[in-house]
Design a protein around this motif. Structure first.
Motif, PDB file in Angstrom:
ATOM      1  N   HIS A  98       3.108   4.399   1.897  1.00 46.69           N
ATOM      2  CA  HIS A  98       3.057   3.150   1.709  1.00 46.69           C
ATOM      3  C   HIS A  98       3.954   2.815   0.315  1.00 46.69           C
ATOM      4  O   HIS A  98       4.135   1.807   0.084  1.00 46.69           O
ATOM      5  N   THR A 139       6.747   0.015  -0.179  1.00 47.55           N
ATOM      6  CA  THR A 139       6.791  -0.882  -1.491  1.00 47.55           C
ATOM      7  C   THR A 139       7.679  -0.980  -1.757  1.00 47.55           C
ATOM      8  O   THR A 139       8.512  -1.898  -2.496  1.00 47.55           O
ATOM      9  N   ASN A 184      10.654  -2.058   0.118  1.00 45.60           N
ATOM     10  CA  ASN A 184      10.698  -3.617   0.414  1.00 45.60           C
ATOM     11  C   ASN A 184      11.103  -4.181  -1.067  1.00 45.60           C
ATOM     12  O   ASN A 184      11.634  -5.538  -0.987  1.00 45.60           O
TER      13      ASN A 184
END
Ligand code: B12
Ligand code: SF4
Length: 501
Positions: A230, A234, A237
């Motif tokens: 994750h 993040t 992105n």
């Protein structure tokens, strides 16, 4: 005490295609107390030793191709009593060489944005260090270039950097080693402010001097998702969102602006990204195709590229979305055969690339190709002009071989001729004229022909020429075409332009 910045080149054309960005970034890095540096770009004209007096500081930026001329300039400057400081990718890789051959007082390794100021101050005190570690400065520390010091009406394209570093690891490329695999994306405001500064001065063509404009691919995102990482997702992105924001703000710039960048082929699978590029008026991109067969792609550690029909499809995708491709192809890979030259030109034609460059595999220092080749040459005493082949950049330009690594089935001459033939076929008048139909008016088509010819001739002078007679003719032609070409790139200044938000 005058500060000088010199971009060495053994050949000058009076005008140049792209601004060597480092000159204007280092001008910005020069502490104000020392005044504005005197900038000489030898791709325009040779430097005048008489401008240098004892106690001056001369900064010389070298990549491998112009290192030999750079060392000559350095020796002249030192003879005149100046402090000589080297920087740039080649000096970063071989600092000791700049001392031994280039009469250096100091070498800045890595980024010069911060270290150059320190080197000047030490020279002013008469105590330069042998080596300064410039490192990799953070993205928010990249300096804006001093475009106010650019000589007027000499360059066709200005260059602005938006990201440095590339996550890939192609075998022939040193970028991922020297600039790092962690992309450093500059602040959008800083990029926009520079672009606006340039448009105010009448520049509407801007090359984005990036290693790879597409540092986060859809596959990277899928991988992070599959791994349930994750934090990484993040981060990726966030970087991707920043790219989109940059492009959406670029789209608000004056409509006559045109940008060009360098990008990996993976962007072809990302229509959202390609659409954003087109809207931002990034109308052209150098795409490293390198090879048209899976074996060739394996040779260069570029398995993420496509081959065969899929390759044609991917390259066409750029054009369908309004982004012209300058396809870059490498010849002389171990898996290449006589048929590779024709097959490559055929792919370039079928996929509708607007420009192409065909380069012969050159082991550039800092690359994995170079390391393997240097190892294989340990017991090979071949030398030219007193220099071992593994130091090919120290061999005078005219005597420098064109092909270095032995090929399993082709001779050096086969590769040289095949490469020359590919250039000749792709840039024949008939083919250029056919491609010129990508623009509408007759005037634009004629401009397209002129620019294609200039590109082909100038390249022949930057290490690509495959024989010296052609090199002489090419230099002559390029000088002749360059001036009218430069005029095609001028625009009226827009002094009141504001930075889009
Ligand atoms: C844009 C670009 C081009 C453009 C524009 C060139 C131009 N006129 O500027 C084009 C497409 C024309 C081009 C062509 C080629 N390029 Co090119 N290019 C680049 C790229 C992507 C960015 C360069 C740039 O402007 N960076 C922004 C500036 C600010 O960064 P910088 O130059 O590194 O400068 C910083 C530091 O190095 C240092 N520094 C630099 N000089 C000095 C001097 C002093 C005194 C000091 C203190 C510090 C210092 O401070 C600066 C600020 O931090 C680089 C990749 C890279 N990361 O460098 C490849 C790169 C320089 N190119 C490369 C190559 C191989 C070529 C070609 C030979 C390609 C080919 N096969 O034909 C040709 C050669 C053209 C020529 N004769 O010069 C290689 C060079 C490898 C090597 N060991 O020399 C690089 C590193 C890419 C790679 N794949 O490895 N290139
Ligand atoms: S060739 Fe392009 S994609 Fe490959 S490492 Fe160098 S900059 Fe990245």
């Amino acid at each position: 005490m005058q500060i000088h910045l010199i971009n060495p080149s053994h050949v000058s054309f009076g005008v140049a295609v792209i601004t060597p960005r480092w000159l204007f970034v280092l001008a910005a890095a020069t502490p104000a107390a020392f005044g504005d540096p005197l900038i000489t770009d030898e791709t325009l004209e040779q430097f005048d030793p008489a401008t240098i007096v004892a106690g001056d500081v001369v900064g010389i930026g070298i990549h491998t191709g112009n290192a030999l001329r750079g060392y000559e300039v350095g020796r002249i400057a030192r003879d005149r009593g100046a402090y000589v400081v080297y920087g740039g990718i080649h000096a970063t890789l071989y600092p000791e060489e700049a001392h031994e051959i280039g009469a250096a007082h100091a070498v800045v390794k890595g980024d010069g944005d911060i270290a150059w100021g320190r080197a000047i101050e030490d020279c002013a005190k008469g105590a330069p260090q042998l080596v300064y570690e410039g490192g990799k400065v953070a993205a928010d520390e990249f300096l804006k270039a001093r475009w106010d010091l650019m000589p007027p009406e000499r360059y066709m394209w200005a260059s602005v950097q938006t990201v440095r570093g590339c996550p890939k690891h192609c075998s022939f490329c040193s970028v991922w080693r020297t600039d790092g695999q962690e992309p450093r994306q500059r602040s959008i405001d800083a990029v926009l402010e520079e672009i606006v500064d340039l448009r105010r001065r009448g520049f509407r063509f801007i090359a984005l001097a990036d290693d790879n404009f597409y540092p986060v691919t859809l596959e990277d995102l899928r991988l992070a998702e599959r791994q349930k990482d994750h934090h990484r997702l993040t981060e990726l992105n966030g970087m991707r969102a920043e790219r989109f924001e940059l492009m959406s703000r670029m789209a608000k710039l004056p409509e006559d602006m045109i940008f060009f960048t360098q990008i990996t082929m993976e962007a072809a699978e990302d229509p959202e990204f390609l659409n954003a590029m087109a809207k931002a008026r990034i109308k052209g991109a150098l795409v490293g195709v390198e090879a048209v067969t899976p074996e060739g792609l394996k040779d260069v550690h570029k398995a993420f590229n496509a081959a065969g029909e899929q390759l044609i499809d991917r390259l066409s995708a750029f054009k369908r979305h309004g982004v012209h491709v300058l396809g870059s192809f490498i010849f002389g890979l171990p898996s290449d055969r006589q048929g590779t030259f024709d097959a490559t030109v055929a792919v370039a034609e079928q996929s509708g690339v607007t420009f192409a460059q065909f380069v012969m595999l050159t082991p550039f220092p800092g690359t994995t190709d170079f390391a393997a080749w240097e190892k294989s040459m340990v017991s090979d005493p071949t030398s030219v002009a007193g220099r071992p082949l593994t130091r090919h950049w120290l061999i005078p330009q005219g005597q420098r071989p064109k092909v270095y690594a032995a090929h399993p089935v082709m001779s050096a001459d086969d590769i040289r001729r095949g490469t020359q033939g590919a250039w000749d076929r792709f840039y024949s008048f008939r083919n250029i004229w056919e491609r010129a139909h990508c623009v509408e008016s007759l005037k634009s088509r004629l401009a397209f022909v002129l620019i294609s010819k200039l590109y082909r001739q100038m390249y022949a002078n930057t290490g690509i020429a495959t024989d010296s007679a052609r090199l002489g003719r090419s230099a002559h032609w390029a000088r002749w075409i360059a001036k009218p070409c430069r005029r095609l790139f001028t625009a009226s200044p827009m002094p009141d332009l504001v930075t889009p938000v």
